[in-house]
Design an enzyme around this catalytic site. Structure first.
Site, PDB file in Angstrom:
ATOM      1  N   LYS A 203       0.859  -1.185   0.000  1.00 11.95           N
ATOM      2  CA  LYS A 203       0.000   0.000   0.000  1.00 11.95           C
ATOM      3  C   LYS A 203       0.895   1.234   0.000  1.00 11.95           C
ATOM      4  O   LYS A 203       1.730   1.402   0.886  1.00 11.95           O
ATOM      5  CB  LYS A 203      -0.907  -0.006   1.222  1.00 11.95           C
ATOM      6  CG  LYS A 203      -1.851   1.181   1.276  1.00 11.95           C
ATOM      7  CD  LYS A 203      -2.828   1.059   2.431  1.00 11.95           C
ATOM      8  CE  LYS A 203      -3.755   2.246   2.493  1.00 11.95           C
ATOM      9  NZ  LYS A 203      -4.663   2.157   3.644  1.00 11.95           N
ATOM     10  N   LYS A 255      -2.201  -1.557  -3.762  1.00 11.26           N
ATOM     11  CA  LYS A 255      -3.083  -0.399  -3.690  1.00 11.26           C
ATOM     12  C   LYS A 255      -2.271   0.876  -3.737  1.00 11.26           C
ATOM     13  O   LYS A 255      -1.305   0.990  -2.989  1.00 11.26           O
ATOM     14  CB  LYS A 255      -3.855  -0.478  -2.371  1.00 11.26           C
ATOM     15  CG  LYS A 255      -4.776   0.674  -2.130  1.00 11.26           C
ATOM     16  CD  LYS A 255      -5.443   0.518  -0.802  1.00 11.26           C
ATOM     17  CE  LYS A 255      -6.296   1.736  -0.571  1.00 11.26           C
ATOM     18  NZ  LYS A 255      -6.900   1.726   0.730  1.00 11.26           N
TER      19      LYS A 255
HETATM   20  C1  PBG Z   1      -7.051   3.422   5.344  1.00 12.23           C
HETATM   21  C2  PBG Z   1      -7.549   3.368   3.948  1.00 12.23           C
HETATM   22  C3  PBG Z   1      -7.409   4.341   2.949  1.00 12.23           C
HETATM   23  C4  PBG Z   1      -8.040   3.843   1.815  1.00 12.23           C
HETATM   24  C5  PBG Z   1      -8.564   2.603   2.143  1.00 12.23           C
HETATM   25  N1  PBG Z   1      -8.222   2.319   3.457  1.00 12.23           N
HETATM   26  C6  PBG Z   1      -6.870   5.704   2.990  1.00 12.23           C
HETATM   27  C7  PBG Z   1      -5.498   5.959   3.382  1.00 12.23           C
HETATM   28  O1  PBG Z   1      -4.680   5.065   3.548  1.00 12.23           O
HETATM   29  O2  PBG Z   1      -5.220   7.140   3.545  1.00 12.23           O
HETATM   30  C8  PBG Z   1      -8.127   4.541   0.496  1.00 12.23           C
HETATM   31  C9  PBG Z   1      -9.147   4.017  -0.452  1.00 12.23           C
HETATM   32  C10 PBG Z   1      -9.416   4.897  -1.607  1.00 12.23           C
HETATM   33  O3  PBG Z   1      -8.744   5.923  -1.821  1.00 12.23           O
HETATM   34  O4  PBG Z   1     -10.349   4.570  -2.357  1.00 12.23           O
HETATM   35  N2  PBG Z   1      -7.927   2.781   6.236  1.00 12.23           N
END
Ligand code: PBG
Length: 331
Positions: A203, A255
């Site tokens: 991520k 992601k």
């Molecule tokens: C954190 C989380 C995020 C997203 C999913 N889970 C945001 C982040 O890490 O700041 C982003 C998902 C998206 O942008 O569609 N719990």
């Protein structure tokens, strides 16, 4: 045309297999199917009507009732699952709403399992950022650093609360070191060995999460660069994935999706568990904005986007277009 002027054409003609729709369909290498799509949904505490998210046209923060309707539709369309995100009324430094059995996310899990639990994989975000008043994914030390190991203990408790609510699969998304092992052990020790783990393994600290911050009323000031990955690093993404598989992840995730399709491919080639990719809020917002301006063929671009993520190697795609794409594929 005389013998003299006839141009000798190529013997090998790839275009022959593109001549008719049936031929093209028959030789298609990649398929997007509803069962590989997961719909992320937002549920906000004490909301009586769904509330639009301006940076994600067509996506809403759900009330309890509208959530039930959305997941019933997702089940009817044959999606693979839904990923639940909760937005609590009150936040605090430790994100205690995440552990409360009557907290918004845990109640939503129970609601959704009751509604469609026999038809969809019910998944929940396992992270503190929606519940903390500072907006970070973990607990903070007195000097404001994210405390990895204290956070792990909180994630273990959060996993148990979600398992007690009936979830099928938890999605640890906070990028703390060791989070998958701790969650797996907590679940197993408490008799929840059937609950699976979708690890948000690779991520990245991405600008493409922008609209999501509005979607969850994020309190974050600053960034997540000390725990989410540097966009420059692909090998490190593979390393994170391999660690999570060793810690017991059932599926791994990359992601965002589109700016990291090379990482999706590397990961698909490196592991033997299913690979998910998250087509995130900013990817959604870009295409929707272009379509709203009449600059792009919206439906064709949605299907091409999802096809590209599958072609890169994703078995499962989390996408805000999941239900719509299923409808397009059916038509
Ligand atoms: C954190 C989380 C995020 C997203 C999913 N889970 C945001 C982040 O890490 O700041 C982003 C998902 C998206 O942008 O569609 N719990």
């Amino acid at each position: 045309m005389t013998e003299e002027t006839h141009v000798q054409g190529p013997t090998i003609r790839p275009r022959r297999l593109r001549r008719t729709p049936a031929l093209r369909r028959m030789v298609a290498e990649t398929h997007v199917v509803p069962s590989s799509l997961v719909l992320p949904v937002f549920i906000r505490e004490s909301l009586s009507d769904p509330h639009p998210i301006s940076s994600m046209p067509g996506v809403v923060q759900h009330s309890r009732d509208s959530l039930k309707r959305a997941v019933a539709e997702a089940a009817e369309l044959g999606l693979g699952g839904v990923m639940l995100f909760g937005i609590p009324e009150h936040k605090d430094a430790t994100g205690s709403g995440a552990l409360d059995p009557a907290g918004v996310l845990n109640l939503a899990i129970t609601d959704v399992v009751a509604e469609v639990g026999d038809q969809l994989t019910v998944m929940s975000d396992l992270c503190l950022d929606e519940f903390t008043d500072h907006g970070h994914c973990g607990l903070l030390t007195p000097d404001g650093e994210v405390d990895n190991d204290q956070t792990l203990a909180a994630y273990a408790e959060m996993a148990l609360a979600q398992a007690a609510a009936g979830v099928d699969m938890v999605g640890p998304s906070g990028m703390m070191d060791g989070q998958v092992a701790v969650v797996r052990k907590a679940l197993d020790d408490a008799g929840h060995s059937h609950v699976s783990v979708l690890a948000y393994s690779a991520k990245y600290a991405s600008a493409f999460f922008g609209p999501f911050r509005e979607a969850v009323d994020s309190s974050l000031v600053g960034d997540r660069r000390t725990y989410q990955q540097d966009p420059a690093n692909a090998l490190e993404g593979v390393r994170e994935v391999l660690l999570d598989v060793a810690e017991g992840a059932d599926l791994v995730m990359v992601k965002p999706a589109l700016p990291y399709l090379d990482v999706v491919r590397r990961v698909r080639d490196a592991v033997d568990v299913p690979v998910a990719a998250y087509n995130v809020s900013g990817e959604y917002a870009m295409l929707e904005a272009a379509a709203a301006n009449g600059w792009i063929d919206r439906e064709a671009a949605i299907l091409e986007t999802l096809t590209s993520i599958r072609r890169a190697g994703a078995d499962v795609i989390l996408t805000y277009w999941a239900s719509e794409a299923a409808r397009l594929l059916r038509a």
